[in-house]
Design an enzyme around this catalytic site. Structure first.
Site, short mmCIF file in Angstrom:
data_model
loop_
_atom_site.label_atom_id
_atom_site.label_comp_id
_atom_site.label_asym_id
_atom_site.label_seq_id
_atom_site.Cartn_x
_atom_site.Cartn_y
_atom_site.Cartn_z
N ASP A 48 40.55 20.74 -18.46
CA ASP A 48 41.03 21.25 -17.17
C ASP A 48 41.54 22.67 -17.36
O ASP A 48 42.23 22.99 -18.33
CB ASP A 48 42.15 20.34 -16.63
CG ASP A 48 42.42 20.59 -15.15
OD1 ASP A 48 42.18 19.68 -14.36
OD2 ASP A 48 42.88 21.70 -14.80
N GLN A 89 43.50 15.55 -3.67
CA GLN A 89 42.20 15.86 -4.28
C GLN A 89 41.79 17.26 -3.80
O GLN A 89 41.77 17.52 -2.59
CB GLN A 89 41.12 14.84 -3.87
CG GLN A 89 39.78 15.11 -4.57
CD GLN A 89 38.67 14.13 -4.16
OE1 GLN A 89 38.88 13.28 -3.29
NE2 GLN A 89 37.52 14.26 -4.79
N HIS A 141 36.25 12.94 -10.16
CA HIS A 141 36.68 13.29 -11.51
C HIS A 141 37.87 12.44 -11.91
O HIS A 141 38.74 12.13 -11.09
CB HIS A 141 37.02 14.78 -11.64
CG HIS A 141 37.97 15.29 -10.60
ND1 HIS A 141 37.58 15.59 -9.32
CD2 HIS A 141 39.31 15.53 -10.66
CE1 HIS A 141 38.63 16.01 -8.63
NE2 HIS A 141 39.70 15.97 -9.42
P1 5GP Z 1 42.24 17.25 -8.18
O1 5GP Z 1 43.54 17.68 -7.60
O2 5GP Z 1 41.07 17.48 -7.25
O3 5GP Z 1 42.29 15.85 -8.70
O4 5GP Z 1 42.04 18.15 -9.45
C1 5GP Z 1 41.07 19.13 -9.62
C2 5GP Z 1 41.28 19.70 -11.00
O5 5GP Z 1 40.19 20.54 -11.30
C3 5GP Z 1 42.55 20.53 -11.14
O6 5GP Z 1 43.36 19.97 -12.16
C4 5GP Z 1 42.06 21.91 -11.48
O7 5GP Z 1 42.87 22.56 -12.42
C5 5GP Z 1 40.67 21.64 -12.04
N1 5GP Z 1 39.74 22.72 -11.83
C6 5GP Z 1 39.47 23.33 -10.64
N2 5GP Z 1 38.53 24.28 -10.82
C7 5GP Z 1 38.19 24.26 -12.13
C8 5GP Z 1 37.27 25.03 -12.92
O8 5GP Z 1 36.56 25.91 -12.45
N3 5GP Z 1 37.20 24.73 -14.24
C9 5GP Z 1 37.97 23.74 -14.80
N4 5GP Z 1 37.81 23.53 -16.11
N5 5GP Z 1 38.84 23.00 -14.09
C10 5GP Z 1 38.95 23.27 -12.78
#
Ligand code: 5GP
Ligand code: ZN
Length: 138
Positions: free
Chosen positions: A30, A93, A99
């Site tokens: 992440d 999300q 994910h």
């Molecule tokens: P959510 O809140 O949708 O469960 O988490 C999305 C996650 O994706 C976040 O922890 C964020 O840091 C990660 N993330 C978003 N964009 C990118 C990216 O371009 N590369 C990586 N490696 N992680 C990302």
């Protein structure tokens, strides 16, 4: 899917720190780690959330997570791993491609901002009533 960041990562159009890859899944670090080692496991087939993901992709993601948290346990001095998965913007999300977060907690590291949950005592009647609604919809 065209405008999906994670599909772009899978396609190699955006970079990532790759932890593991096979035909069905990709695991990568992440970019905003909650703790050292914070890893995301995603299916290669685009699916928005747990409602949409195909059973075989879901299985592959979770079997992969088992492999990775074993490697984390072997490689990092950790006391536990939180496996977190969000469905819908109302529960935070932000990337609409399924994910699974794997978030290790280091031995003697700070507590993760994931719990303890704010517990509140329920009444048996209301717990049963809600359970009955879910059961009836199964
Ligand atoms: P959510 O809140 O949708 O469960 O988490 C999305 C996650 O994706 C976040 O922890 C964020 O840091 C990660 N993330 C978003 N964009 C990118 C990216 O371009 N590369 C990586 N490696 N992680 C990302
Ligand atoms: Zn996608």
């Amino acid at each position: 899917m065209e405008n999906c960041i994670f599909c772009k990562i899978i396609a190699g159009k955006l970079p990532c720190i790759k932890i593991y890859e096979d035909e069905q899944v990709l695991a990568f670090s992440d970019i905003n780690p909650v703790s050292n080692g914070h890893t995301l496991v995603i299916p290669k087939n685009h699916a928005e959330n747990l409602w949409k993901i195909a059973a075989e992709d879901l299985t592959a993601v979770h079997l992969c997570s088992k492999k990775i948290i074993q490697a984390m346990k072997d490689a990092l001095n950790l006391s536990g791993v939180a496996c977190v998965q969000l469905n819908g913007s109302s529960v935070n999300q932000t990337v609409m491609h399924y994910h699974l977060h794997l978030i290790p907690r280091a031995v003697d590291g700070p507590s993760l901002p994931l719990g303890p949950w704010k517990m509140q005592q329920g009444t048996l009647e209301s717990i049963q009533d809600t359970a009955d609604k879910i059961i009836a919809a199964l």
